[in-house]
Design a protein around this motif. Sequence first.
Motif, PDB file in Angstrom:
ATOM      1  N   TYR A  60       6.036  11.503   7.176  1.00 24.08           N
ATOM      2  CA  TYR A  60       5.076  11.751   6.105  1.00 24.08           C
ATOM      3  C   TYR A  60       4.369  13.072   6.372  1.00 24.08           C
ATOM      4  O   TYR A  60       3.854  13.312   7.467  1.00 24.08           O
ATOM      5  N   GLU A  62       1.372  15.408   4.760  1.00 24.61           N
ATOM      6  CA  GLU A  62       0.284  15.450   3.793  1.00 24.61           C
ATOM      7  C   GLU A  62       0.365  16.711   2.936  1.00 24.61           C
ATOM      8  O   GLU A  62       0.495  17.815   3.455  1.00 24.61           O
ATOM      9  N   ASP A  64      -1.943  17.149   0.217  1.00 21.02           N
ATOM     10  CA  ASP A  64      -3.261  17.405  -0.364  1.00 21.02           C
ATOM     11  C   ASP A  64      -3.994  18.440   0.482  1.00 21.02           C
ATOM     12  O   ASP A  64      -4.315  18.190   1.649  1.00 21.02           O
ATOM     13  N   ARG A  67      -7.244  17.627   2.499  1.00 19.34           N
ATOM     14  CA  ARG A  67      -7.219  16.710   3.638  1.00 19.34           C
ATOM     15  C   ARG A  67      -6.621  17.410   4.854  1.00 19.34           C
ATOM     16  O   ARG A  67      -5.949  18.437   4.722  1.00 19.34           O
ATOM     17  N   GLU A 122       6.465   3.826  -0.065  1.00 16.62           N
ATOM     18  CA  GLU A 122       5.195   4.552  -0.153  1.00 16.62           C
ATOM     19  C   GLU A 122       4.468   4.483   1.176  1.00 16.62           C
ATOM     20  O   GLU A 122       4.581   3.496   1.909  1.00 16.62           O
ATOM     21  N   GLN A 124       0.483   5.546   2.868  1.00 12.88           N
ATOM     22  CA  GLN A 124      -0.872   6.039   2.660  1.00 12.88           C
ATOM     23  C   GLN A 124      -1.678   5.868   3.939  1.00 12.88           C
ATOM     24  O   GLN A 124      -1.385   4.982   4.750  1.00 12.88           O
ATOM     25  N   TYR A 125      -2.697   6.686   4.090  1.00 12.72           N
ATOM     26  CA  TYR A 125      -3.581   6.529   5.236  1.00 12.72           C
ATOM     27  C   TYR A 125      -4.979   7.031   4.895  1.00 12.72           C
ATOM     28  O   TYR A 125      -5.171   7.836   3.989  1.00 12.72           O
ATOM     29  N   ASN A 126      -5.961   6.524   5.628  1.00 12.65           N
ATOM     30  CA  ASN A 126      -7.330   7.009   5.544  1.00 12.65           C
ATOM     31  C   ASN A 126      -7.776   7.432   6.937  1.00 12.65           C
ATOM     32  O   ASN A 126      -7.448   6.761   7.930  1.00 12.65           O
ATOM     33  N   TRP A 139      -1.182   2.184   5.278  1.00 11.25           N
ATOM     34  CA  TRP A 139      -0.445   1.224   4.454  1.00 11.25           C
ATOM     35  C   TRP A 139       0.978   1.751   4.293  1.00 11.25           C
ATOM     36  O   TRP A 139       1.180   2.930   3.996  1.00 11.25           O
ATOM     37  N   THR A 160       4.312  -5.067   1.878  1.00 10.39           N
ATOM     38  CA  THR A 160       3.367  -4.037   2.311  1.00 10.39           C
ATOM     39  C   THR A 160       2.822  -4.350   3.691  1.00 10.39           C
ATOM     40  O   THR A 160       2.436  -5.483   3.983  1.00 10.39           O
ATOM     41  N   TYR A 162      -0.004  -3.316   6.698  1.00  2.00           N
ATOM     42  CA  TYR A 162      -1.332  -2.711   6.846  1.00  2.00           C
ATOM     43  C   TYR A 162      -1.696  -2.660   8.325  1.00  2.00           C
ATOM     44  O   TYR A 162      -1.425  -3.598   9.072  1.00  2.00           O
TER      45      TYR A 162
END
Length: 212
Positions: A60, A62, A64, A67, A122, A124-126, A139, A160, A162
């Motif tokens: 993955y 990023e 964006d 970020r 897909e 995603q991460y925070n 996720w 999914t 987590y």
Amino acid sequence: MQVHNNIKHFFTGLTAVMLICLTGCSSSVEVAGKFPKPVTNQYPFKIGVIYDDAFKQYEYIEQDEDRVQWQIAIGKAQVELFNTVLAGMFAELHKAPGVSDQGVPIATDEKVDLYFRPTVEEFQYNVPLETKVDMFEVWIKYHLRVYDQDGKLLADWIQTAYGKTPTETFQTEKGALNDAMVVALRDIGASVVLRFPHIPEIKAWLSKQKKA
């Protein structure tokens, strides 16, 4: 007054630099961890597992610009995870060559009872800046497919995973993100073990094998 202005300009510049580092810096991590073999009753079947190149080499990156530019290499770890889980679930595990242009599994040298093919749909991460605590969250949405021995699609479903960084283990950002990823991969492993026999098409197939 001049000193005050200089200090003001200094902190303004420092803030700008910090923002640039937060949004423009690049960090990379190759996920690695230990994945225990599941404690479960084995199915007396041979399974062929299909890993596409995209899955084995999944990374993955990023996109964006607002970020931190994380590059997260997941491929090697998720292959290790699924190998461990499937080897614990089935009597024999074989690596299948792949799928044809029509999406049909290419037969293994050893005849198998089922084929299993995971793909990543897909990711995603925070980061802590977004979660407001010293914790990474991740996720991963997997598309899981099971085929019969003739290559006919038997069942497919979305699962999914987590994971989050255990706060007591938070050290470096790379280590924290890696820990969250390992938790997520263990989560998908446990989900596959628990959900597999309850997928309606697989449940029917297992019932049919008992009667054969």
